[in-house]
Design a protein around this motif. Structure first.
Motif, short mmCIF file in Angstrom:
data_model
loop_
_atom_site.label_atom_id
_atom_site.label_comp_id
_atom_site.label_asym_id
_atom_site.label_seq_id
_atom_site.Cartn_x
_atom_site.Cartn_y
_atom_site.Cartn_z
N LYS A 255 -7.16 -1.24 -4.13
CA LYS A 255 -6.32 -0.60 -5.13
C LYS A 255 -6.12 0.86 -4.74
O LYS A 255 -7.04 1.53 -4.26
CB LYS A 255 -6.90 -0.79 -6.52
N PHE A 256 -4.88 1.29 -4.90
CA PHE A 256 -4.54 2.67 -4.63
C PHE A 256 -4.81 3.47 -5.89
O PHE A 256 -4.30 3.16 -6.96
CB PHE A 256 -3.08 2.78 -4.18
N THR A 257 -5.65 4.48 -5.75
CA THR A 257 -6.18 5.16 -6.93
C THR A 257 -5.57 6.53 -7.22
O THR A 257 -5.57 6.96 -8.37
CB THR A 257 -7.70 5.33 -6.79
N ASP A 258 -5.03 7.20 -6.20
CA ASP A 258 -4.56 8.56 -6.45
C ASP A 258 -3.64 9.02 -5.32
O ASP A 258 -3.75 8.54 -4.19
CB ASP A 258 -5.75 9.51 -6.55
N ILE B 55 0.26 15.53 2.05
CA ILE B 55 0.29 14.40 1.12
C ILE B 55 -1.02 13.65 1.29
O ILE B 55 -1.40 13.30 2.41
CB ILE B 55 1.48 13.47 1.41
N GLU B 56 -1.70 13.41 0.20
CA GLU B 56 -2.98 12.71 0.22
C GLU B 56 -2.86 11.45 -0.64
O GLU B 56 -2.43 11.52 -1.78
CB GLU B 56 -4.07 13.62 -0.33
N ILE B 57 -3.24 10.32 -0.06
CA ILE B 57 -3.26 9.06 -0.81
C ILE B 57 -4.66 8.48 -0.68
O ILE B 57 -5.23 8.42 0.41
CB ILE B 57 -2.20 8.06 -0.28
N LYS B 58 -5.20 8.06 -1.82
CA LYS B 58 -6.56 7.50 -1.85
C LYS B 58 -6.51 6.04 -2.28
O LYS B 58 -5.69 5.66 -3.11
CB LYS B 58 -7.45 8.27 -2.82
N ALA B 59 -7.42 5.25 -1.70
CA ALA B 59 -7.50 3.83 -2.05
C ALA B 59 -8.95 3.38 -1.98
O ALA B 59 -9.77 3.94 -1.25
CB ALA B 59 -6.66 3.00 -1.09
N LYS B 60 -9.24 2.37 -2.76
CA LYS B 60 -10.56 1.73 -2.74
C LYS B 60 -10.35 0.32 -2.20
O LYS B 60 -9.56 -0.44 -2.75
CB LYS B 60 -11.16 1.69 -4.14
N ILE B 61 -11.04 -0.02 -1.11
CA ILE B 61 -10.86 -1.30 -0.44
C ILE B 61 -12.14 -2.12 -0.56
O ILE B 61 -13.24 -1.60 -0.39
CB ILE B 61 -10.49 -1.11 1.05
N PHE B 62 -11.96 -3.41 -0.84
CA PHE B 62 -13.07 -4.34 -0.98
C PHE B 62 -12.99 -5.37 0.14
O PHE B 62 -11.95 -6.00 0.32
CB PHE B 62 -13.00 -5.07 -2.33
N ASN C 95 -14.02 3.80 0.00
CA ASN C 95 -12.91 4.65 -0.39
C ASN C 95 -12.24 5.19 0.88
O ASN C 95 -12.91 5.71 1.76
CB ASN C 95 -13.38 5.81 -1.25
N PHE C 96 -10.94 5.01 0.95
CA PHE C 96 -10.16 5.51 2.08
C PHE C 96 -9.26 6.63 1.60
O PHE C 96 -8.79 6.63 0.47
CB PHE C 96 -9.29 4.39 2.67
N GLU C 97 -8.99 7.55 2.51
CA GLU C 97 -8.15 8.68 2.20
C GLU C 97 -7.25 8.93 3.41
O GLU C 97 -7.71 9.00 4.53
CB GLU C 97 -9.08 9.88 1.96
N ILE C 98 -5.98 9.03 3.16
CA ILE C 98 -5.03 9.32 4.22
C ILE C 98 -4.35 10.64 3.90
O ILE C 98 -3.86 10.85 2.78
CB ILE C 98 -3.96 8.21 4.34
N LEU C 99 -4.35 11.54 4.86
CA LEU C 99 -3.66 12.82 4.73
C LEU C 99 -2.51 12.84 5.72
O LEU C 99 -2.68 12.51 6.89
CB LEU C 99 -4.61 13.98 5.04
N GLU C 100 -1.36 13.22 5.24
CA GLU C 100 -0.18 13.30 6.10
C GLU C 100 0.47 14.65 5.89
O GLU C 100 0.66 15.08 4.76
CB GLU C 100 0.79 12.17 5.74
N THR D 27 1.73 4.58 5.59
CA THR D 27 1.20 3.21 5.54
C THR D 27 0.69 2.76 6.91
O THR D 27 -0.32 2.07 7.00
CB THR D 27 2.24 2.21 4.99
N LYS D 28 1.38 3.14 7.98
CA LYS D 28 0.90 2.77 9.33
C LYS D 28 -0.46 3.40 9.61
O LYS D 28 -1.36 2.75 10.13
CB LYS D 28 1.90 3.21 10.39
N ASN D 29 -0.61 4.69 9.30
CA ASN D 29 -1.90 5.36 9.51
C ASN D 29 -3.00 4.70 8.69
O ASN D 29 -4.13 4.53 9.16
CB ASN D 29 -1.80 6.84 9.17
N PHE D 30 -2.67 4.35 7.46
CA PHE D 30 -3.65 3.69 6.60
C PHE D 30 -4.07 2.34 7.18
O PHE D 30 -5.25 2.00 7.23
CB PHE D 30 -3.08 3.52 5.20
#
Length: 157
Positions: free
Chosen positions: A79-82, A96-103, A117-122, A142-145
Motif C-alpha cells: 500500500k502506498f502510504t504517503d 518528490i517522495e513516495i512511501k509504500a509499505k510492502i508485504f 517500508n520503501f521510500e522513493i525520492l525523485e 514507478t520504474k525506480n520503485f
C-alpha cells in the motif's frame, strides 16, 4: 547385432525418459501479485496500478518465476502510504517522495516473510510541469520503485 542396437536404443530411451521425468517433476515457484492499494489521493493517477503493471512486466523479463493470479508460492502486496513534494530554497530541483509499505509472504518458507517500508525520492526541475501531469516523471518514479523492490525480493533469496 540387431538385438544389441535395439537393446541400446531401448536403454537410451528409458534413460532419457526417466531423466526428463526427474527434472520436470521439480515444480517452479510461482509468484502472485496481490492487492496494491493507496492511502494517498493523487488526482488522475493510480500509482498502485502503474507500479503493479510495471512490476509484472519486470518479473516476466528478468525472473524465471511463473506469475499467477491466485495461490502463488510467493505473495507480494502493498500500500502506498504517503507522498510529498519538497522545494528547497536556492536549489534548482523539486524533490518528490513516495512511501509504500510492502508485504512479502513465502508460503513454502514462512521464515522469509517480511514487511518493509520503501521510500522513493525523485528530483525534478522547477521548470517541469507539475509532476501529476507529467507521465514521464510518474514513469521514472514507478520504474525506480520496481527496481528497488525487485532487488530486495530476488537478491535476498
Amino acid at each position: 547385432m540387431v538385438c544389441k542396437k535395439i537393446l541400446i536404443t531401448f536403454i537410451t530411451g528409458l534413460t532419457v525418459f526417466f531423466y526428463n521425468q526427474a527434472y520436470s517433476s521439480k515444480r517452479e515457484k510461482t509468484i502472485e501479485l496481490g492487492n496494491f492499494s493507496e492511502e494517498i489521493n493523487i488526482p488522475g493517477i493510480s500509482i498502485s496500478f502503474e507500479m503493479k503493471k510495471k512490476l509484472e512486466d519486470y518479473i516476466l523479463l528478468h525472473n524465471p518465476l511463473i506469475l499467477v493470479l491466485k495461490n502463488g508460492d510467493l505473495l507480494l502486496e502493498g500500500k502506498f502510504t504517503d507522498y510529498k513534494i519538497y522545494s528547497i530554497k536556492n536549489y534548482p530541483l523539486k524533490i518528490i517522495e513516495i512511501k509504500a509499505k510492502i508485504f512479502y509472504k513465502d508460503n513454502s518458507n514462512p521464515e522469509k516473510n517480511w514487511t518493509k517500508n520503501f521510500e522513493i525520492l525523485e528530483k525534478v526541475s522547477h521548470e517541469e510541469v507539475f509532476f501529476l501531469d507529467n507521465s514521464y516523471i510518474i514513469d521514472r518514479i514507478t520504474k525506480n520503485f520496481v527496481v528497488k523492490l525487485y532487488n530486495k525480493i530476488f537478491n535476498n533469496w
